[in-house]
Enzyme design. Structure first.
Site, PDB file in Angstrom:
ATOM      1  N   GLN A 139       0.847  -1.199   0.000  1.00 42.93           N
ATOM      2  CA  GLN A 139       0.000   0.000   0.000  1.00 42.93           C
ATOM      3  C   GLN A 139       0.881   1.247   0.000  1.00 42.93           C
ATOM      4  O   GLN A 139       1.552   1.518   0.993  1.00 42.93           O
ATOM      5  CB  GLN A 139      -0.870  -0.058   1.260  1.00 42.93           C
ATOM      6  CG  GLN A 139      -1.836   1.063   1.430  1.00 42.93           C
ATOM      7  CD  GLN A 139      -2.520   0.982   2.801  1.00 42.93           C
ATOM      8  OE1 GLN A 139      -2.050   0.304   3.697  1.00 42.93           O
ATOM      9  NE2 GLN A 139      -3.619   1.680   2.949  1.00 42.93           N
ATOM     10  N   SER A 151       1.170   6.383   2.750  1.00 44.53           N
ATOM     11  CA  SER A 151       1.853   7.334   3.627  1.00 44.53           C
ATOM     12  C   SER A 151       3.115   7.890   2.979  1.00 44.53           C
ATOM     13  O   SER A 151       3.777   7.208   2.195  1.00 44.53           O
ATOM     14  CB  SER A 151       2.244   6.668   4.941  1.00 44.53           C
ATOM     15  OG  SER A 151       1.110   6.346   5.690  1.00 44.53           O
ATOM     16  N   SER A 163       4.741  -1.790   4.400  1.00 44.28           N
ATOM     17  CA  SER A 163       4.913  -3.211   4.725  1.00 44.28           C
ATOM     18  C   SER A 163       4.870  -4.006   3.432  1.00 44.28           C
ATOM     19  O   SER A 163       4.108  -3.678   2.524  1.00 44.28           O
ATOM     20  CB  SER A 163       3.768  -3.686   5.628  1.00 44.28           C
ATOM     21  OG  SER A 163       3.715  -2.911   6.781  1.00 44.28           O
ATOM     22  N   GLU A 188      -9.325  -1.391   6.040  1.00 44.59           N
ATOM     23  CA  GLU A 188      -8.128  -1.626   6.831  1.00 44.59           C
ATOM     24  C   GLU A 188      -8.490  -1.709   8.309  1.00 44.59           C
ATOM     25  O   GLU A 188      -8.107  -2.624   9.013  1.00 44.59           O
ATOM     26  CB  GLU A 188      -7.118  -0.496   6.600  1.00 44.59           C
ATOM     27  CG  GLU A 188      -5.852  -0.644   7.428  1.00 44.59           C
ATOM     28  CD  GLU A 188      -4.815   0.434   7.101  1.00 44.59           C
ATOM     29  OE1 GLU A 188      -5.208   1.532   6.682  1.00 44.59           O
ATOM     30  OE2 GLU A 188      -3.627   0.159   7.281  1.00 44.59           O
ATOM     31  N   GLU A 212      -4.891   8.645  18.104  1.00 47.54           N
ATOM     32  CA  GLU A 212      -5.416  10.008  18.207  1.00 47.54           C
ATOM     33  C   GLU A 212      -6.418  10.287  17.078  1.00 47.54           C
ATOM     34  O   GLU A 212      -7.475  10.873  17.300  1.00 47.54           O
ATOM     35  CB  GLU A 212      -4.263  11.019  18.168  1.00 47.54           C
ATOM     36  CG  GLU A 212      -3.421  11.049  19.449  1.00 47.54           C
ATOM     37  CD  GLU A 212      -2.565   9.796  19.652  1.00 47.54           C
ATOM     38  OE1 GLU A 212      -2.258   9.102  18.664  1.00 47.54           O
ATOM     39  OE2 GLU A 212      -2.230   9.502  20.806  1.00 47.54           O
TER      40      GLU A 212
END
Lengths: 399, 381
Positions: free
Chosen positions: A116, A119, A153, A236, A369
């Site tokens: 994926q 990020s 990953s 996810e 958070e």
């Protein structure tokens, strides 16, 4: 075409037919898995022709149990978790017929591992701020991608990636993003291991330099990538929180075992903390079980958004307690050798590893958070914090 | 990066199958109880009654017990009850907790009913019938803090010929009772409340009054021998503790809902205070605790209803967890209401007092964790 099988009995009959035509003992693993996919017994809730039968999702358990009892090989969902949990539902929801037919079968069989590419160093929790560019080449219509991704990953084993990139920097950050399926073997894709606090490199940095992606590997409309990505992210979180564990399963198991087997390590202070965490782990198990019962009864509740928060906190507290309980042994670590594992082995290693790896549980797949914000705003209906980035063009945001 | 799937190890303890949802019948019962309480048990009237020192509302009890039939839920139909189960009683308790309703339900319809059911004698049957009809209120003459698994107190003695003498403190709802169930050294007795001396105590929880019960050669009907009596009381304490978790759940849920409503509308710094992340995260965590408490409380109610072999463990887990959630929810409710939460006129204090008292009732969380240690074989050093 036959009518979709929807009852447990019909599914059992299909499993019998599959086993008769492809006896697991005499069939190569990959061949068996391909045949299982073609029989619609891979993920029964998927459409016919795409590994499923359009049956209720809950009936998958029937198929799995029958096949396991027959000693049939599985598709190792841990190794291909990103493909199964994130790429597949997104391709199913947004893919063209051609894309679904091309990608879902090798994905499920495990012949093609997925990663994926979301990020970036400058876009983690604020994922929509991503800066990787995709520019459309006039003439060929291909997209040329440049940028850097991180925390990826399985990038070192992946054949394909789901990728989001900015296609229009003049629009506000949530618009102007487009979703692609990226060939990890394409020229310009470079994967570098990123060593973690555990000592091993479970994830990677991925550098994209002039990577060419044909327009046929775009998923969803140009500029609509954020909506597509939300499907991925939703799946996810569901896949993280949705696992079924037995009583005293998960992280509490090894620490309870040490407590029983080694009375010399017991102290009153540790006993109190162990019991608190044992109770909380049991309550978390029940909460997950209740969530599954709600889903099965067609009354999905918002509890799913919270399960990952609970497991992250518990895993960290329990593994921390375990290191402390081990006393002198807790000072030691199994092995700091840099490795690039194919999958994350969560409990197979020592307490120190579990303690360190669990630190990632409150970061990966959405930080705690961010998840608390989601619960507060979507479940409790609390107002969002004021934001000044919503209507600004991405190129004008401060970085 | 991606979270790994959970490791699974074989269970070391048997896990009974459990239904953690609410049935249609249970939701109907909830609606009836909630409508009644909305109509007749608003916070203002609860507070007004508490201030008189007589919090119980006999008319409300009559409607709940007789018209809705809640008093006899746990009593089989052949004994005049509804033949329902702990699952339905749990739903009633959720609603009573949500309203901090001052009715002798937990003490009368749960603890007393279970004690009488545990006696299983012809002497107990008529009283059970009266209890189930809602016309007679029974209260067990034991301290509210008495916990399952704890030694039973030999507070009352038969001083000869069935003349009972002794004193029990912190007896909840005794002032509302017609009949007291007294555990004496010679067995279990049904003693008319009129023949006992009741001294009201000043309770922390204004909505569940406490009294000292003193017996001076009082006489009653003997319902069971000592061994049966003790087993019946022990069983009742287990059910009571398991169902108290549902009262704590309802209470916590009210506190959360009320607090979320407040911070959404209360403005400071030119914003709703609920838009500040510090408060949003606190309330999101509290929501998660309440959602978890629901699973724990439902598991306990279901285990009691089905007589699951792991019911004692499931009850201990529910009590060890839900006590803390209810107290935390009530404390957050007071804190996040700011000064308003500290006032007598805002009902938050009634919830805080009930939550804190409930955390002592039928065993503290610490006591129940000790029971978990026994059941899960995690012995103390």
């Amino acid at each position: 075409m036959t009518a979709a099988a929807t009852t447990a009995e019909e599914l059992r009959a299909r499993v019998r037919d599959l086993l008769a035509a492809h006896p697991p003992r005499d069939t190569a693993r990959t061949d068996f898995l391909r045949a299982r996919f073609d029989a619609g017994l891979a993920w029964v809730h998927y459409p016919e022709g795409l590994g499923g039968l359009g049956a209720p999702r809950t009936l998958q358990a029937v198929v799995d149990a029958e096949l396991e009892a027959a000693g049939a090989p599985g598709n190792d969902p841990r190794r291909i978790g990103i493909g199964l949990g994130m790429a597949a539902p997104t391709i199913l929801a947004y893919g063209t017929e051609e894309q679904k037919n091309r990608f879902l079968r090798p994905l499920w069989v495990g012949e093609e591992v997925w990663c994926q590419l979301f990020s970036e160093p400058g876009a983690g929790s604020d994922l929509a701020a991503l800066g990787t560019r995709a520019v459309r080449e006039t003439g060929s219509g291909d997209w040329i991608v440049d940028g850097q991704k991180v925390w990826t990953s399985s990038a070192h084993t992946a054949r394909w990636a789901i990728l989001i990139a900015r296609t229009d920097p003049g629009l506000p950050k949530h618009r102007g993003i487009t979703y692609f399926l990226c060939d990890m073997h394409a020229p310009g894709v470079e994967v570098r291991p990123l060593r973690q606090i555990t000592g091993e490199a479970e994830f990677n940095e991925v550098f994209l330099t002039g990577v060419r992606i044909p327009d046929s590997h775009r998923l969803g409309a140009v500029g609509e990538g954020w909506a597509v990505a939300r499907t991925t992210l939703m799946n996810e979180r569901v896949s993280i929180g949705g696992m079924r564990i037995p009583r005293e399963g998960g992280m509490i198991a090894p620490v309870a075992a040490v407590w029983r087997e080694r009375p010399e390590l017991r102290t009153h202070a540790l006993h109190q903390r162990l019991l608190e965490l044992w109770v909380e782990a049991e309550v978390a198990r029940l909460t997950g079980e209740r969530l599954r019962q709600q889903l099965a009864a067609g009354q999905p509740g918002p509890e799913g958004s919270g399960m990952k928060l609970t497991f992250a906190r518990l895993n960290q507290e329990i593994s921390g307690l375990e290191v402390e309980l081990l006393a002198e042994e807790g000072l030691l670590y199994e092995d700091w050798t840099m490795r690039r594992p194919e999958l994350v082995d969560f409990t197979g290693r020592d307490a120190g590893y579990r303690y360190l790896r669990a630190k990632g549980n409150s970061i990966e797949g959405g930080t705690s958070e961010i998840l608390l914000n989601i619960v507060a705003e979507r479940v409790l209906g609390l107002p969002p914090e004021p934001r000044d980035d919503k209507d600004l063009a991405w190129k004008d945001l401060s970085r | 990066m991606t979270a790994p799937t959970a490791p699974t190890t074989p269970p070391t303890l048997p896990t009974a199958p459990t239904d953690l949802l609410y049935s249609g019948t249970e939701e109907e019962l909830r609606s009836a109880v909630r409508a009644l309480l909305a109509d007749r048990c608003d916070a203002k009237s609860v507070l007004a009654r508490a201030e008189t020192g007589r919090p119980h509302d006999p008319a409300l009890w009559h409607t709940l017990a007789v018209e809705i039939g809640a008093a006899g839920l746990l009593v089989p139909e052949k004994l005049g009850g509804q033949g329902a189960s702990h699952r339905e009683a749990a739903v009633v308790l959720e609603e009573l907790g949500r309203a901090v309703a001052p009715v002798p339900y937990l003490t009368g319809a749960v603890l007393a009913a279970e004690i009488l059911l545990g006696c299983d004698t012809s002497e107990a049957a008529p009283l059970l019938r009266e209890l189930a009809s809602g016309h007679t209120v029974c209260a067990p003459a034991v301290p509210l803090t008495l916990a399952p698994g704890a030694p039973l107190p030999p507070a009352v003695r038969d001083s000869g010929g069935g003349a009972l003498t002794g004193s029990v403190t912190s007896v909840a709802d005794a002032v509302a009772a017609d009949v007291l169930l007294v555990l004496a050294d010679t067995g279990l007795y049904a003693v008319p409340a009129a023949s006992a001396e009741l001294t009201p105590q000043v309770p922390l929880d204004l909505t569940r009054p406490l009294a000292t019960v003193t017996l001076r050669s009082a006489t009653g009907t003997r319902l069971a021998d000592p061994a049966t009596a003790r087993a019946a009381v022990a069983g009742a304490l287990l059910s009571g503790a398991g169902l108290l978790a549902s009262e704590q759940l309802g209470l916590a849920e009210w506190c959360l809902t009320e607090t979320v409503g407040h911070v959404r509308t209360r403005h400071q710094f030119n914003r709703p205070v609920g838009s500040f992340q510090a408060l949003k995260h606190r309330l999101a965590r509290l929501w998660l605790d309440v959602a978890s408490a629901r699973a724990a409380a439902r598991a306990a109610a279901d285990a009691l209803a089905t007589g699951a072999p792991d019911a004692p463990l499931t009850v201990a887990v529910a009590q060890a967890y839900c006590s803390g959630v209810a107290v935390r929810a009530a404390e957050e409710c007071v804190q996040l209401h700011g000064g308003i939460g500290m006032t007598w006129e805002h009902p938050a204090h009634l919830y805080l007092k009930r939550a804190k008292a409930d955390s002592l009732a039928l065993g503290t969380a610490g006591h129940h964790r000790g029971l978990v240690a026994d059941f899960a074989e995690l012995p103390a050093p």
